[in-house]
Scaffold this active site. Structure first.
Site, PDB file in Angstrom:
ATOM      1  N   ARG A 108       0.915  -1.137   0.062  1.00 28.11           N
ATOM      2  CA  ARG A 108       0.178  -0.109  -0.148  1.00 28.11           C
ATOM      3  C   ARG A 108       0.928   1.235   0.091  1.00 28.11           C
ATOM      4  O   ARG A 108       0.738   2.278  -0.465  1.00 28.11           O
ATOM      5  CB  ARG A 108      -0.805  -0.017   1.220  1.00 28.11           C
ATOM      6  CG  ARG A 108      -1.952  -1.126   1.245  1.00 28.11           C
ATOM      7  CD  ARG A 108      -3.061  -0.687   2.384  1.00 28.11           C
ATOM      8  NE  ARG A 108      -3.936  -1.943   2.562  1.00 28.11           N
ATOM      9  CZ  ARG A 108      -5.006  -2.007   1.919  1.00 28.11           C
ATOM     10  NH1 ARG A 108      -5.436  -1.053   1.136  1.00 28.11           N
ATOM     11  NH2 ARG A 108      -5.423  -3.330   2.252  1.00 28.11           N
ATOM     12  N   HIS A 111     -17.962   9.559   1.365  1.00 23.47           N
ATOM     13  CA  HIS A 111     -18.157   8.329   1.906  1.00 23.47           C
ATOM     14  C   HIS A 111     -19.812   8.507   1.953  1.00 23.47           C
ATOM     15  O   HIS A 111     -20.222   9.498   2.456  1.00 23.47           O
ATOM     16  CB  HIS A 111     -17.612   8.469   3.432  1.00 23.47           C
ATOM     17  CG  HIS A 111     -18.053   7.039   3.818  1.00 23.47           C
ATOM     18  ND1 HIS A 111     -17.476   6.002   3.633  1.00 23.47           N
ATOM     19  CD2 HIS A 111     -18.837   6.698   4.850  1.00 23.47           C
ATOM     20  CE1 HIS A 111     -18.010   4.777   4.562  1.00 23.47           C
ATOM     21  NE2 HIS A 111     -19.054   5.383   5.030  1.00 23.47           N
TER      22      HIS A 111
HETATM   23  C1  GRF Z   1     -19.441   6.904  -3.974  1.00 20.94           C
HETATM   24  O1  GRF Z   1     -20.764   6.091  -3.434  1.00 20.94           O
HETATM   25  C2  GRF Z   1     -18.553   7.237  -2.789  1.00 20.94           C
HETATM   26  O2  GRF Z   1     -19.315   7.650  -1.812  1.00 20.94           O
HETATM   27  C3  GRF Z   1     -17.885   5.941  -2.346  1.00 20.94           C
HETATM   28  O3  GRF Z   1     -17.765   5.339  -3.719  1.00 20.94           O
HETATM   29  C4  GRF Z   1     -18.840   5.676  -4.662  1.00 20.94           C
HETATM   30  C5  GRF Z   1     -18.410   6.299  -5.858  1.00 20.94           C
HETATM   31  O4  GRF Z   1     -19.125   6.275  -6.914  1.00 20.94           O
HETATM   32  N1  GRF Z   1     -16.780   6.255  -1.767  1.00 20.94           N
HETATM   33  P1  GRF Z   1     -18.596   6.714  -8.310  1.00 20.94           P
HETATM   34  O5  GRF Z   1     -17.475   6.038  -8.771  1.00 20.94           O
HETATM   35  O6  GRF Z   1     -18.308   8.087  -8.298  1.00 20.94           O
HETATM   36  O7  GRF Z   1     -19.870   6.605  -9.211  1.00 20.94           O
END
Ligand code: GRF
Length: 191
Positions: free
Chosen positions: A59, A103
């Site tokens: 990582r 998130h």
């Molecule tokens: C989102 O729902 C975000 O909250 C989470 O991952 C998802 C990404 O969606 N961390 P996208 O790839 O932007 O459509």
């Protein structure tokens, strides 16, 4: 930084281009070859670099590659827009106070994986999304902005995720604009 479909990435690019956000998305980094985010970057004409985590030693090595890429591009703010890897102090310390994440829960509730499933299992009637600064503890940095949505009786993961995502596409640009103003005021932005 994106791993999946990239809908938040695209919302941010559009908000920058239509003047809602005083910033430019200069570079996308993806870790999954051929992911939706990579295809969106090609369509939108945003420079995209693939850094496949499977080809990195660990990582920290992955994050060092990211830091080098961001430094080469002279970025002021790093946005984790659906980045599905846990980040290390290598990235967090290089961009402390300038690294944000979105998130899909109202933090501090439902940190970590499957936040939407966690919310449904808990039976909450209000869910949402949070943009926060990234710190060493996962999904626990200072909260910048949040948006709430109702959880309806017939909701499943897909229907609740769609309702949350429509708010994410509004919230992430708003939070980036807030950060742009903060960085500008503190003299940390490079121009
Ligand atoms: C989102 O729902 C975000 O909250 C989470 O991952 C998802 C990404 O969606 N961390 P996208 O790839 O932007 O459509």
């Amino acid at each position: 930084m994106a791993s999946g479909s990239g809908s938040n990435f695209e919302a941010l690019v559009q908000a920058c281009r239509n003047g809602q956000v005083s910033a430019d998305v200069v570079q996308l980094i993806v870790n999954n070859p051929g992911c939706g985010a990579q295809r969106r970057a090609e369509r939108l004409g945003v420079s995209c670099q693939l850094v496949d985590h499977r080809l990195q030693a660990n990582r920290a090595a992955l994050d060092q590659t990211l830091v080098s890429a961001f430094q080469s591009a002279a970025v002021d703010l790093v946005v984790m827009a659906g980045w599905m890897r846990i980040v290390t102090p290598v990235l967090i310390e290089a961009y402390r106070g300038r690294l944000i994440n979105i998130h899909p829960s109202l933090l501090p509730s439902f940190r970590g994986v499957d936040a939407i499933g966690q919310a449904l299992a808990a039976g909450v009637t209000v869910a949402g999304c949070t943009v926060h600064l990234v710190s060493e503890e996962v999904d626990a940095g200072a909260i910048l902005m949040q948006a709430a949505v109702p959880v309806l009786g017939h909701d499943d993961r897909d229907s609740l995720a769609a309702r949350i995502q429509s708010q994410e596409h509004r919230l992430l640009p708003a939070a980036v604009q807030l950060m742009a103003l903060r960085l500008d005021a503190s003299g940390l932005a490079q121009g």
